[in-house]
Scaffold this active site. Structure first.
Site, PDB file in Angstrom:
ATOM      1  N   HIS A   1       0.995  -1.047   0.044  1.00  0.00           N
ATOM      2  CA  HIS A   1       0.109  -0.251  -0.064  1.00  0.00           C
ATOM      3  C   HIS A   1       0.921   1.193  -0.037  1.00  0.00           C
ATOM      4  O   HIS A   1       1.893   1.359   0.432  1.00  0.00           O
ATOM      5  CB  HIS A   1      -0.981  -0.024   1.215  1.00  0.00           C
ATOM      6  CG  HIS A   1      -1.909   1.021   1.042  1.00  0.00           C
ATOM      7  ND1 HIS A   1      -1.761   2.308   1.835  1.00  0.00           N
ATOM      8  CD2 HIS A   1      -3.180   1.079   0.654  1.00  0.00           C
ATOM      9  CE1 HIS A   1      -3.051   3.096   1.630  1.00  0.00           C
ATOM     10  NE2 HIS A   1      -3.771   2.310   0.744  1.00  0.00           N
TER      11      HIS A   1
ATOM     12  N   ASP B   1      -8.059  -4.626  -0.446  1.00  0.00           N
ATOM     13  CA  ASP B   1      -8.440  -5.137  -1.786  1.00  0.00           C
ATOM     14  C   ASP B   1      -8.290  -6.805  -1.668  1.00  0.00           C
ATOM     15  O   ASP B   1      -8.861  -7.564  -2.299  1.00  0.00           O
ATOM     16  CB  ASP B   1      -7.557  -4.733  -2.858  1.00  0.00           C
ATOM     17  CG  ASP B   1      -7.947  -3.073  -3.097  1.00  0.00           C
ATOM     18  OD1 ASP B   1      -9.423  -2.806  -3.055  1.00  0.00           O
ATOM     19  OD2 ASP B   1      -7.315  -2.297  -3.258  1.00  0.00           O
TER      20      ASP B   1
END
Length: 437
Positions: free
Chosen positions: A313, A373
């Site tokens: 991320h 996700d």
């Protein structure tokens, strides 16, 4: 037709101090604004050095895990409460929450003939594009579309939050009727249901479980806001700073979210996981699984991009708090659906992927973890939500954050148009008359 090369030498970006992607050399974001709405924490700044830490996400100063614990512990849904918090800056009391929830239900009704003329007649293959087009269409139905007062922008925000689930459900059925030759099903929203329940009802009728509704509601809460720097929220603020209308600003944000590097990431995770399932014989064998993850990084497997989707991320390092929350409930859903083997595969990849990444990239590699996700696609699969609306669900959640940031930008910011700089690096040339070219 000859086209001049647009390639710019990579060295020039470093020489001129360009913050590519508005990121600093240490991967932190370039500071471009201030906000009261959301805060994303993945590292601490200690003596000018970024030190990784467990991820935290705050909505209006309240940590996400505390917000989620608050409504989960009482067995109720939390998206309406979360939207109220983001829009107003404070948690509602019971009366305020009841009034807000009732008002949302009233606002969910689309304008007369809107469903037929804007959604079902103007066919589209992509639900995100249909949603953006519908948002722009709502401009025409709003007699006060250009009213920039705080009260009116708030009204527009609540209206869009309420209508997004309805538009997405109708757009999906319109798309599949037109292009997949399947039945056209239109269910009207029910005022006694939560927003998450209503969306599942419009998609599946009464064929959903309480746990499915709970998981969707939690997913909406954890996707509702993620600071002002994420691409779609920043788009909202950039466009709003130009003093455009609410519908144009939100349509622009939808265009950003549609991108595969933003809202479409969980689809990539699902495709990658299907590939792993096909190529790894023993899902519990750490050695075999690590070897295949290494193949992904070496661009020798799946889509040959060198990525393990759902891992890493821009801000979070040791953990993504959204993934932590979703994973806890996803286990319950996997048990209900008899898909624990797949869930265990996900958790094993979450464990192994960072180790494989560090061994491949070296000791100076960026610290990575599973992001939201990684698990959201699995959750939607278990609920039997069609892939065509994975990203639109993200929009149903994030409209609350977009709306809050638009209100802050239009009403409380410095009221200066956001206008960064680009340096032109092409050599000067002279104009040639047409007969000399």
């Amino acid at each position: 037709m000859a086209v001049q090369s647009c390639e710019i030498e990579k060295e020039l970006f470093d020489q001129m101090g360009v913050k590519r992607g508005l990121r600093n050399a240490d991967f932190s974001g370039v500071l471009v604004g201030l906000t009261h709405i959301g805060n994303v924490v993945g590292y601490n700044n200690e003596d000018g050095k970024l030190v990784p830490c467990e991820g935290k996400l705050y909505y209006r100063g309240i940590e996400l895990k505390d917000l989620a614990k608050g409504f989960l512990s009482t067995g109720r849904h939390g998206f309406e409460e979360t939207a109220y918090l983001l829009l107003t800056g404070q948690l509602p009391n019971q009366t305020e929450l009841n009034d807000f929830t009732e008002y949302l239900a009233e606002q969910s009704e689309l304008p007369p003939f809107f469903s037929k003329s804007m959604i079902l007649s103007l066919r589209g293959r992509d639900v995100m594009n249909m949603l953006a087009r519908s948002v722009l269409g709502l401009y025409a139905a709003d007699e006060e579309a250009e009213d920039y007062s705080h009260v009116n922008i708030m009204k527009q925000a609540i209206s869009l939050i309420a209508k997004f689930p309805v538009i997405v459900a109708y757009a999906y059925y319109g798309m599949r009727h037109s292009f997949q030759r399947k039945s056209l099903i239109i269910r009207h929203p029910q005022k006694h249901l939560s927003l998450a329940e209503n969306f599942l009802y419009m998609l599946k009728g009464n064929e959903y479980t309480k746990l499915e509704a709970d998981l969707l509601d939690l997913s909406l809460v954890i996707h509702a806001e993620h600071g002002g720097g994420n691409n779609s929220t920043f788009t909202t603020r950039v466009v709003s700073s130009a003093q455009t209308d609410t519908y144009s600003a939100i349509a622009a944000a939808l265009g950003s979210l549609k991108g595969g590097l933003h809202g479409g990431a969980n689809l990539k995770v699902i495709d990658m996981m299907n590939n792993i399932k096909e190529n790894v014989k023993d899902w519990s064998d750490k050695k075999e699984l690590s070897a295949y993850l290494l193949k992904l990084l070496k661009k020798e497997a799946f889509d040959h991009t060198g990525k393990i989707y759902g891992i890493g991320h821009a801000i979070y390092t040791y953990s993504d708090p959204r993934a932590v929350l979703l994973k806890e409930k996803a286990r319950e859903l996997a048990e209900e659906k008899g898909r624990m083997d797949e869930f265990n595969l996900y958790t094993l990849i979450e464990e192994l992927a960072p180790e494989v990444f560090y061994s491949f990239k070296g000791e100076n590699a960026k610290i990575v973890c599973a992001n939201v996700d990684f698990y959201s696609g699995f959750v939607y699969e278990c609920i039997k939500i069609p892939k065509e609306i994975y990203t639109p669900i993200f929009a149903i959640a994030r409209i609350a954050g977009w709306a809050a940031h638009r209100i802050e930008e239009v009403t409380f910011s410095s009221r200066r148009i956001i206008r960064p700089a680009y340096k032109c690096v092409i050599d000067r040339s002279t104009y040639l008359p047409l007969d000399s070219r």
